[in-house]
Scaffold this active site. Structure first.
Site, PDB file in Angstrom:
ATOM      1  N   TYR A 124      43.619   1.057  25.718  1.00  0.00           N
ATOM      2  CA  TYR A 124      44.613   2.106  25.894  1.00  0.00           C
ATOM      3  C   TYR A 124      45.647   1.386  27.171  1.00  0.00           C
ATOM      4  O   TYR A 124      46.993   0.831  27.079  1.00  0.00           O
ATOM      5  CB  TYR A 124      44.659   3.131  25.466  1.00  0.00           C
ATOM      6  CG  TYR A 124      45.678   4.056  26.633  1.00  0.00           C
ATOM      7  CD1 TYR A 124      46.593   4.297  25.697  1.00  0.00           C
ATOM      8  CD2 TYR A 124      45.532   4.624  27.552  1.00  0.00           C
ATOM      9  CE1 TYR A 124      48.146   5.264  26.579  1.00  0.00           C
ATOM     10  CE2 TYR A 124      45.881   4.731  28.495  1.00  0.00           C
ATOM     11  CZ  TYR A 124      48.017   5.390  27.606  1.00  0.00           C
ATOM     12  OH  TYR A 124      48.283   6.220  28.239  1.00  0.00           O
ATOM     13  N   LYS A 180      49.675  -0.604  28.200  1.00  0.00           N
ATOM     14  CA  LYS A 180      49.972   0.017  29.369  1.00  0.00           C
ATOM     15  C   LYS A 180      50.809  -1.321  30.022  1.00  0.00           C
ATOM     16  O   LYS A 180      51.868  -1.593  30.347  1.00  0.00           O
ATOM     17  CB  LYS A 180      50.031   0.805  29.695  1.00  0.00           C
ATOM     18  CG  LYS A 180      50.357   2.619  29.976  1.00  0.00           C
ATOM     19  CD  LYS A 180      51.457   2.741  29.089  1.00  0.00           C
ATOM     20  CE  LYS A 180      51.082   3.114  27.894  1.00  0.00           C
ATOM     21  NZ  LYS A 180      52.324   3.965  26.922  1.00  0.00           N
ATOM     22  N   SER A 221      51.438   4.255  32.609  1.00  0.00           N
ATOM     23  CA  SER A 221      50.202   5.443  32.946  1.00  0.00           C
ATOM     24  C   SER A 221      49.897   5.031  34.460  1.00  0.00           C
ATOM     25  O   SER A 221      49.864   3.639  34.675  1.00  0.00           O
ATOM     26  CB  SER A 221      49.218   5.130  31.871  1.00  0.00           C
ATOM     27  OG  SER A 221      48.141   5.442  32.571  1.00  0.00           O
TER      28      SER A 221
HETATM   29  N1  UFG Z   1      37.298  16.010  32.912  1.00  0.00           N
HETATM   30  C1  UFG Z   1      35.956  17.112  32.949  1.00  0.00           C
HETATM   31  N2  UFG Z   1      35.768  16.776  30.992  1.00  0.00           N
HETATM   32  C2  UFG Z   1      36.330  17.253  30.274  1.00  0.00           C
HETATM   33  C3  UFG Z   1      37.173  16.439  30.579  1.00  0.00           C
HETATM   34  C4  UFG Z   1      37.821  15.681  31.236  1.00  0.00           C
HETATM   35  O1  UFG Z   1      35.681  17.315  33.731  1.00  0.00           O
HETATM   36  O2  UFG Z   1      35.704  17.526  29.090  1.00  0.00           O
HETATM   37  C5  UFG Z   1      37.799  15.680  34.010  1.00  0.00           C
HETATM   38  C6  UFG Z   1      37.581  13.697  34.065  1.00  0.00           C
HETATM   39  O3  UFG Z   1      36.192  13.018  33.777  1.00  0.00           O
HETATM   40  C7  UFG Z   1      38.475  13.347  34.930  1.00  0.00           C
HETATM   41  C8  UFG Z   1      39.417  14.562  34.793  1.00  0.00           C
HETATM   42  O4  UFG Z   1      38.831  15.821  34.200  1.00  0.00           O
HETATM   43  O5  UFG Z   1      38.124  13.467  36.352  1.00  0.00           O
HETATM   44  C9  UFG Z   1      40.671  14.247  34.247  1.00  0.00           C
HETATM   45  O6  UFG Z   1      40.090  13.591  32.687  1.00  0.00           O
HETATM   46  P1  UFG Z   1      41.090  13.771  31.498  1.00  0.00           P
HETATM   47  O7  UFG Z   1      40.619  13.707  30.503  1.00  0.00           O
HETATM   48  O8  UFG Z   1      42.710  15.029  31.590  1.00  0.00           O
HETATM   49  O9  UFG Z   1      42.080  12.866  32.522  1.00  0.00           O
HETATM   50  P2  UFG Z   1      42.256  11.375  32.287  1.00  0.00           P
HETATM   51  O10 UFG Z   1      42.457  11.313  34.168  1.00  0.00           O
HETATM   52  O11 UFG Z   1      40.976  10.239  32.340  1.00  0.00           O
HETATM   53  O12 UFG Z   1      43.019  10.520  31.719  1.00  0.00           O
HETATM   54  C10 UFG Z   1      44.387   9.996  32.139  1.00  0.00           C
HETATM   55  C11 UFG Z   1      45.061  10.487  30.994  1.00  0.00           C
HETATM   56  C12 UFG Z   1      45.066   8.531  29.769  1.00  0.00           C
HETATM   57  C13 UFG Z   1      45.091   7.610  31.042  1.00  0.00           C
HETATM   58  C14 UFG Z   1      43.759   8.222  31.590  1.00  0.00           C
HETATM   59  C15 UFG Z   1      43.262   6.036  32.444  1.00  0.00           C
HETATM   60  O13 UFG Z   1      45.878  11.500  30.417  1.00  0.00           O
HETATM   61  O14 UFG Z   1      46.338   8.475  29.034  1.00  0.00           O
HETATM   62  O15 UFG Z   1      44.323   8.574  32.774  1.00  0.00           O
HETATM   63  O16 UFG Z   1      42.111   6.590  33.655  1.00  0.00           O
HETATM   64  F1  UFG Z   1      44.481   6.317  30.219  1.00  0.00           F
END
Ligand code: UFG
Length: 343
Positions: free
Chosen positions: A152, A156, A127
């Site tokens: 998590y 990785k 990841s």
């Molecule tokens: N976000 C929102 N509202 C929500 C959900 C997410 O604004 O309800 C924003 C988050 O703050 C972030 C973006 O949308 O800026 C993406 O968020 P996600 O949760 O969809 O994805 P992430 O980038 O946080 O997660 C990814 C992978 C995970 C990994 C993680 C580590 O999906 O598997 O990066 O940073 F672990």
């Protein structure tokens, strides 16, 4: 006929199921092992609709040596793509032992069985979380790894270290770790897609459920980040592009010969950063409807911005992302509408 059976652990999951389709389309014979702890049997029906036949599937935990040994022998497995893992960041902080046991235990068992049976080709799901909050963007594979911000993420990082150490010890395995950025989208047929259990924590599933009326409102986690519109930036990649990267990686493993290292790592992203608000705007244009959202506080653990330089994958795997953010959201939305029509 050459044997080209590929075991896909976690093959009923979001990325796994799309990879099964990409493998079959490329002439491989995918076989699934999945314990269905975070996936549903209906995925198998979706795969059958797309491919026209039933993909063999063993419903079992892949951290079980005897089950794997039997499966490798019965199905004459020639390579493995290892997706099976827990993936909820928040949950991993509450149940670290369960995450370490599952995510690392299954990898160790799998590699043991591969060594024992002489199966050499392994692709491991890593990841972009390994880069943490990068100082320079986009990130290349040489961008320094940061201390993991979650259990998590640590599974990785440790997984990659296990592959590297096994490679240093002997050259019996050929291994590629793929560092995924943010997978979204669905198969264009809407027969398979993401199936989050409970309240989604990722952006696109939450957004889709809001648009379809299942959730009332999406909260944007912070608009005071140092980015052009204040919201976080990610590299959203269509899951079919991501799936196809596994086929390219598998083909590259075949060419990995000689005395040097038999382990390599690749960024698999679209190579473009988009903010949360940009994604919302694109979705509104795709769906033709305004999305109910509000700006809320930041979410703990979120990095400001991360997106990929995927040059290495293009040059060495011959792979590049082909589908746009818009196309990914069109496919996501088609899938969501199909799901809601069913219930
Ligand atoms: N976000 C929102 N509202 C929500 C959900 C997410 O604004 O309800 C924003 C988050 O703050 C972030 C973006 O949308 O800026 C993406 O968020 P996600 O949760 O969809 O994805 P992430 O980038 O946080 O997660 C990814 C992978 C995970 C990994 C993680 C580590 O999906 O598997 O990066 O940073 F672990």
């Amino acid at each position: 006929m050459t044997n080209n059976t590929i075991l896909v652990t976690g093959g009923a999951g979001f990325i796994g199921s799309h990879t099964v389709v990409a493998l079959a389309e490329a002439g491989f014979r995918p076989v699934i092992i999945d314990d269905f702890s975070n996936s549903q049997q209906s995925v198998l029906e979706g795969l059958k609709q797309i491919l026209g036949y039933e993909v063999p599937c063993v419903a079992h935990d892949c951290n079980d040596r005897q089950t794997l040994l039997d499966l490798f022998q019965q199905e004459n497995v020639r390579g493995v793509i290892h997706f099976a893992a827990f993936k909820a960041v928040g949950e991993s902080m509450e149940e670290p032992l369960r995450y370490y046991r599952n995510n690392l235990g299954s990898l160790l068992t799998l590699m043991d069985v591969m060594l024992e049976t002489g199966v050499s080709n392994l692709i491991f799901s890593s990841s972009c979380t390994v880069y943490g909050e990068p100082e320079v963007l986009p990130v290349t594979e040489l961008t320094p790894i940061q201390p993991a911000a979650s259990v998590y993420g640590n599974t990785k990082q440790i997984g990659e270290e296990i592959l590297r150490d096994v490679d240093a010890a002997n050259k019996a395995l050929k291994m590629i770790a793929l560092r995924y950025f943010n997978p979204i989208g669905a198969h264009p047929s809407a027969q398979i897609g993401e199936l989050p259990l409970g309240i989604p924590s990722n952006l696109v599933p939450y957004l889709l459920q809001t648009a379809s009326g299942l959730r009332q409102q999406l909260t944007v986690f912070g608009d005071d980040y140092p980015t052009p519109d204040g919201t976080c930036i990610r590299d959203y990649i269509h899951v079919m592009d991501l799936a196809e990267a596994h086929v390219s990686a598998l083909q590259a493993l075949g060419q990995m010969t000689g005395a040097g290292s038999h382990y390599d790592v690749f960024n698999i992203g679209a190579g473009q950063g988009n903010s949360v608000l940009e994604l919302i705007r694109t979705f509104e244009s795709v769906s033709g409807q305004a999305l109910n959202y509000r700006i809320g506080p930041r979410r703990a653990g979120d990095v400001t911005a991360v997106y990929a330089d995927a040059t290495k994958a293009r040059e060495q795997l011959g792979w590049t992302a082909k589908r746009s953010l818009r196309e990914a959201l069109e496919d996501s939305w088609r899938w969501e509408q199909m799901l809601r029509a069913k219930v």
